[in-house]
Write an enzyme that holds these catalytic residues in place. Sequence first.
Site, PDB file in Angstrom:
ATOM      1  N   ASP A  37       0.287   9.873   8.689  1.00 60.25           N
ATOM      2  CA  ASP A  37       0.901   9.844   7.666  1.00 60.25           C
ATOM      3  C   ASP A  37       1.822  10.556   6.951  1.00 60.25           C
ATOM      4  O   ASP A  37       2.744  11.345   7.824  1.00 60.25           O
ATOM      5  CB  ASP A  37      -0.721  11.116   7.091  1.00 60.25           C
ATOM      6  CG  ASP A  37      -1.662  10.458   5.720  1.00 60.25           C
ATOM      7  OD1 ASP A  37      -0.622  10.565   5.313  1.00 60.25           O
ATOM      8  OD2 ASP A  37      -2.366  10.755   5.757  1.00 60.25           O
ATOM      9  N   ASP A  62       6.356   7.286   7.622  1.00 59.55           N
ATOM     10  CA  ASP A  62       5.865   6.119   6.543  1.00 59.55           C
ATOM     11  C   ASP A  62       5.688   4.804   6.712  1.00 59.55           C
ATOM     12  O   ASP A  62       6.827   4.250   7.319  1.00 59.55           O
ATOM     13  CB  ASP A  62       7.624   6.387   4.998  1.00 59.55           C
ATOM     14  CG  ASP A  62       7.023   5.451   3.895  1.00 59.55           C
ATOM     15  OD1 ASP A  62       6.251   4.427   3.841  1.00 59.55           O
ATOM     16  OD2 ASP A  62       7.992   5.749   3.260  1.00 59.55           O
ATOM     17  N   VAL A  63       4.819   4.150   6.307  1.00 63.26           N
ATOM     18  CA  VAL A  63       4.397   2.811   6.971  1.00 63.26           C
ATOM     19  C   VAL A  63       5.464   1.607   6.476  1.00 63.26           C
ATOM     20  O   VAL A  63       5.809   0.632   7.432  1.00 63.26           O
ATOM     21  CB  VAL A  63       3.151   2.722   7.226  1.00 63.26           C
ATOM     22  CG1 VAL A  63       2.506   3.992   7.269  1.00 63.26           C
ATOM     23  CG2 VAL A  63       2.656   2.885   5.669  1.00 63.26           C
ATOM     24  N   SER A 141     -10.301  -4.767   1.450  1.00 63.33           N
ATOM     25  CA  SER A 141     -11.222  -4.364   0.053  1.00 63.33           C
ATOM     26  C   SER A 141     -11.715  -4.890   0.016  1.00 63.33           C
ATOM     27  O   SER A 141     -11.369  -6.412  -0.109  1.00 63.33           O
ATOM     28  CB  SER A 141     -10.256  -3.468  -0.168  1.00 63.33           C
ATOM     29  OG  SER A 141     -11.718  -2.819  -1.779  1.00 63.33           O
ATOM     30  N   TYR A 154      -3.104  -4.582  -5.524  1.00 68.74           N
ATOM     31  CA  TYR A 154      -4.562  -3.949  -5.501  1.00 68.74           C
ATOM     32  C   TYR A 154      -4.963  -5.232  -4.639  1.00 68.74           C
ATOM     33  O   TYR A 154      -5.071  -5.469  -3.351  1.00 68.74           O
ATOM     34  CB  TYR A 154      -4.468  -3.198  -5.407  1.00 68.74           C
ATOM     35  CG  TYR A 154      -6.628  -2.012  -4.211  1.00 68.74           C
ATOM     36  CD1 TYR A 154      -5.510  -1.164  -3.752  1.00 68.74           C
ATOM     37  CD2 TYR A 154      -7.061  -2.755  -4.630  1.00 68.74           C
ATOM     38  CE1 TYR A 154      -6.711  -0.223  -2.702  1.00 68.74           C
ATOM     39  CE2 TYR A 154      -7.791  -2.059  -3.521  1.00 68.74           C
ATOM     40  CZ  TYR A 154      -7.443  -0.817  -2.912  1.00 68.74           C
ATOM     41  OH  TYR A 154      -8.885  -0.451  -1.581  1.00 68.74           O
ATOM     42  N   LYS A 158      -4.700  -6.373  -0.876  1.00 71.28           N
ATOM     43  CA  LYS A 158      -5.810  -6.051   0.197  1.00 71.28           C
ATOM     44  C   LYS A 158      -6.244  -7.739   1.083  1.00 71.28           C
ATOM     45  O   LYS A 158      -6.641  -7.907   1.539  1.00 71.28           O
ATOM     46  CB  LYS A 158      -6.692  -5.584  -0.910  1.00 71.28           C
ATOM     47  CG  LYS A 158      -6.756  -4.582  -0.730  1.00 71.28           C
ATOM     48  CD  LYS A 158      -6.115  -3.514   0.082  1.00 71.28           C
ATOM     49  CE  LYS A 158      -6.524  -2.178   0.943  1.00 71.28           C
ATOM     50  NZ  LYS A 158      -6.368  -2.082   1.649  1.00 71.28           N
TER      51      LYS A 158
END
Length: 246
Positions: A37, A62-63, A141, A154, A158
């Site tokens: 995270d 940091d992804v 999502s 978003y 997703k």
Amino acid sequence: MGLLDGKVAVVTGAAQGIGLEIARTFVREGAKVVLADVNDEAGAKAESELGGPDVVRYLRCDVRDGAAVEAAVDAAEATFGPLGVFVNNAGMTRDSTMRKMSEQDFDDVIAVHLKGAWNGTRVAANRMREYGAGAIVNISSISGKVGLLGQTNYSAAKAGIVGLTKAAAKEVAFKNVRVNAVQPGLIRTPMTEAMPERIWEQKMADIPMARAGEPGEVASVVLFLASDMSSYMTGAVVEVTGGRQM
């Protein structure tokens, strides 16, 4: 015997919310877990809460940065052993109508969700191929299935995670590496509970089970997909929505 006894797992975005509940569930089922995270304060608190460094380690990651994800997996393996489970959960929102949304808000959400999931899936799959086994779970999502107002960034990210999951699953299935996705609906977290009451009630009206989900109900499904209970499942997308948008 826990469902993940002896497994080493990395969960991104695990300092709080659904990611923290996934990590808690994994620890309860016998896994050693790395919490990846960028929230150092929450991450340190989560590490302590879940049992300390013998079973849980917080690592800043940091992804969006593939090298950072690789380093997190290196650290997990150096600390606990070969990677067995990777959960791409890290996320953020920058909701706005398309007319008002800035390019930066679009880019940021795509980078964290979609590129972040690609980085995690790529790094994890490369390790797991060598071991001849592994489970990757990507958190999508319901917004990626139906598209929600004010979430063009978003919803796109997703939905992209679903495509990523299916394509990656086809690439690595022959090495016994499984890649599946979960699509949560309205889940009760501090973020969702901060919604205006009017928006909350609108969402509730779409749920046949007439209640919001709890983080543990998402974590249980992630556990199923991470464990050998789902050993013949790959490329699947599992909805955890109380029937919303079915």
